[in-house]
Design an enzyme around this catalytic site. Structure first.
Site, PDB file in Angstrom:
ATOM      1  N   LYS A 196      52.928  65.627   7.752  1.00 30.62           N
ATOM      2  CA  LYS A 196      52.397  65.184   9.057  1.00 30.62           C
ATOM      3  C   LYS A 196      51.501  63.804   8.548  1.00 30.62           C
ATOM      4  O   LYS A 196      51.140  63.649   7.261  1.00 30.62           O
ATOM      5  CB  LYS A 196      51.351  66.207   9.680  1.00 30.62           C
ATOM      6  CG  LYS A 196      49.932  66.409   8.904  1.00 30.62           C
ATOM      7  CD  LYS A 196      49.153  67.284   9.597  1.00 30.62           C
ATOM      8  CE  LYS A 196      47.906  67.411   8.756  1.00 30.62           C
ATOM      9  NZ  LYS A 196      46.795  68.225   9.314  1.00 30.62           N
ATOM     10  N   ARG A 198      47.679  62.091  10.178  1.00 34.73           N
ATOM     11  CA  ARG A 198      46.668  61.989  11.304  1.00 34.73           C
ATOM     12  C   ARG A 198      46.698  60.438  11.703  1.00 34.73           C
ATOM     13  O   ARG A 198      46.728  59.496  10.982  1.00 34.73           O
ATOM     14  CB  ARG A 198      45.417  62.342  10.654  1.00 34.73           C
ATOM     15  CG  ARG A 198      45.089  63.637  10.365  1.00 34.73           C
ATOM     16  CD  ARG A 198      43.814  64.125  10.356  1.00 34.73           C
ATOM     17  NE  ARG A 198      44.087  65.984  10.098  1.00 34.73           N
ATOM     18  CZ  ARG A 198      43.708  66.606  11.273  1.00 34.73           C
ATOM     19  NH1 ARG A 198      44.009  66.143  12.207  1.00 34.73           N
ATOM     20  NH2 ARG A 198      43.463  67.829  10.748  1.00 34.73           N
ATOM     21  N   THR A 228      41.349  72.430  17.087  1.00 32.78           N
ATOM     22  CA  THR A 228      41.925  72.037  18.275  1.00 32.78           C
ATOM     23  C   THR A 228      43.266  72.636  18.395  1.00 32.78           C
ATOM     24  O   THR A 228      43.780  72.792  19.607  1.00 32.78           O
ATOM     25  CB  THR A 228      42.093  70.481  18.471  1.00 32.78           C
ATOM     26  OG1 THR A 228      42.938  69.842  17.502  1.00 32.78           O
ATOM     27  CG2 THR A 228      40.395  69.732  18.599  1.00 32.78           C
TER      28      THR A 228
END
Length: 318
Positions: A196, A198, A228
């Site tokens: 991933k 950010r 989140t």
């Protein structure tokens, strides 16, 4: 630190009274008597309502929302115990906020994880007990002894007992790869990883690749905490697109700000979310997909071992 007399005293802040009560149930003692409230001018007041002179005091307070209020409350409680001549004071922080701020990764930013450690020691903490820090190097922020417990054996045991067919343990990023490997070792399952990136400071993420074979397997996404849920939602979508049969999510800390718990639980790609109770899960955040396992027996056993001078590390044999 003064000589220690008598049994342990467990004082609870207001952040997670239910966890403190479960810890004391395990220890077979009552929660220590203390008065904690705010004056009309928003100043926090603490008064310990029993004698703690030369006692082994454990102040239990996860630093959850409102984070800064709960940190200040914990500091005041530690100071009150210190000024009451407690023999030893252990800050029991099941969830340690600001642990993500563990280095200067941008210009002109603080290392808040170290700042909180300094404040705890200045207030009078002689020892620090926590669960699954975001980064292991945070232990080095403290000059007092640190005991870091982990919820991973408890979480992995839950999935072993589910007897999932063809499980694969998945790390949602490179930073959690060691945790995923340890989890997979307990389960005797292979490991995969999600690559991933950010996209800013707002928890937005992009999934670039899934490394490892997840096709036709039941995937268990494991991390230290869920905030989140953006990482887990993006990773679950990526795993299903790569052929995963079911996706389970597991973490020590379910922080879930705002509507994060329901947003995550309502995803069709996710079958179940399993967390420890290091952070309170109020009724409006509960969901049938969210399974909460209690960390209280582990913390209670650690407190008993610290009080009796026995090894805490022996709880997690290699």
């Amino acid at each position: 630190m003064h000589p220690i007399n008598g049994g342990p005293v467990v004082l609870s802040g207001t952040a997670h009274v239910g966890l403190s009560e479960k810890i004391c149930q395990y220890l077979g003692i009552a929660v220590g008597k203390a008065e904690v409230f705010k004056f009309s001018n928003d100043n926090t007041f603490v008064r310990i309502l029993e004698n703690v002179r030369a006692r082994d005091v454990f102040v239990v307070q996860p630093t959850v929302e409102p984070v800064n209020d709960h940190i200040m409350e914990m500091l005041i409680m530690i100071d009150a115990a210190h000024r009451a001549s407690a023999g030893r004071i252990t800050a029991v922080v099941p969830y340690y906020s600001y642990a993500r701020t563990d280095k200067k990764d941008q210009p002109r930013v603080p290392i808040t994880g170290r700042l909180i450690a300094d404040l705890l020691e200045t207030a009078g903490a002689d020892r620090f007990l926590t669960v699954d820090l975001h980064a292991g190097q945070v232990q080095g922020f403290f000059r007092v002894p640190v005991d870091e417990l982990t919820a991973m054996p408890m979480l992995s045991k839950y999935f072993v007992e589910k007897e999932l067919d063809a499980p694969v343990v998945v790390s949602p990023d490179f930073g959690s790869s060691k945790r995923a490997r340890d989890f997979a070792h307990i389960m005797d399952a292979p490991v995969a990883m999600v690559e991933k990136r950010r996209t800013g400071n707002d928890d937005s993420v992009e999934i670039h690749n899934v490394i490892g074979d997840v096709n036709g397997r039941n995937a268990i996404l494991i991390d230290d905490e869920i905030a989140t849920g953006g990482t887990m939602m993006a990773a679950a979508t990526g795993l299903r697109q790569n052929g995963a049969r079911e996706v389970y999510v597991a973490a020590a800390h379910g922080v879930f700000p705002d509507n994060a718990a329901h947003n995550l639980a309502e995803m069709q790609e996710i079958s179940e979310i399993v967390i420890a109770d290091t952070v309170p899960l109020p009724p409006h955040k509960q969901h049938e997909k969210i399974k909460v396992l209690s960390i209280a027996p582990l913390i209670g056993e650690a407190i008993d071992r610290i009080h009796k001078g026995r090894s805490v590390g022996a709880l997690f044999p290699n």
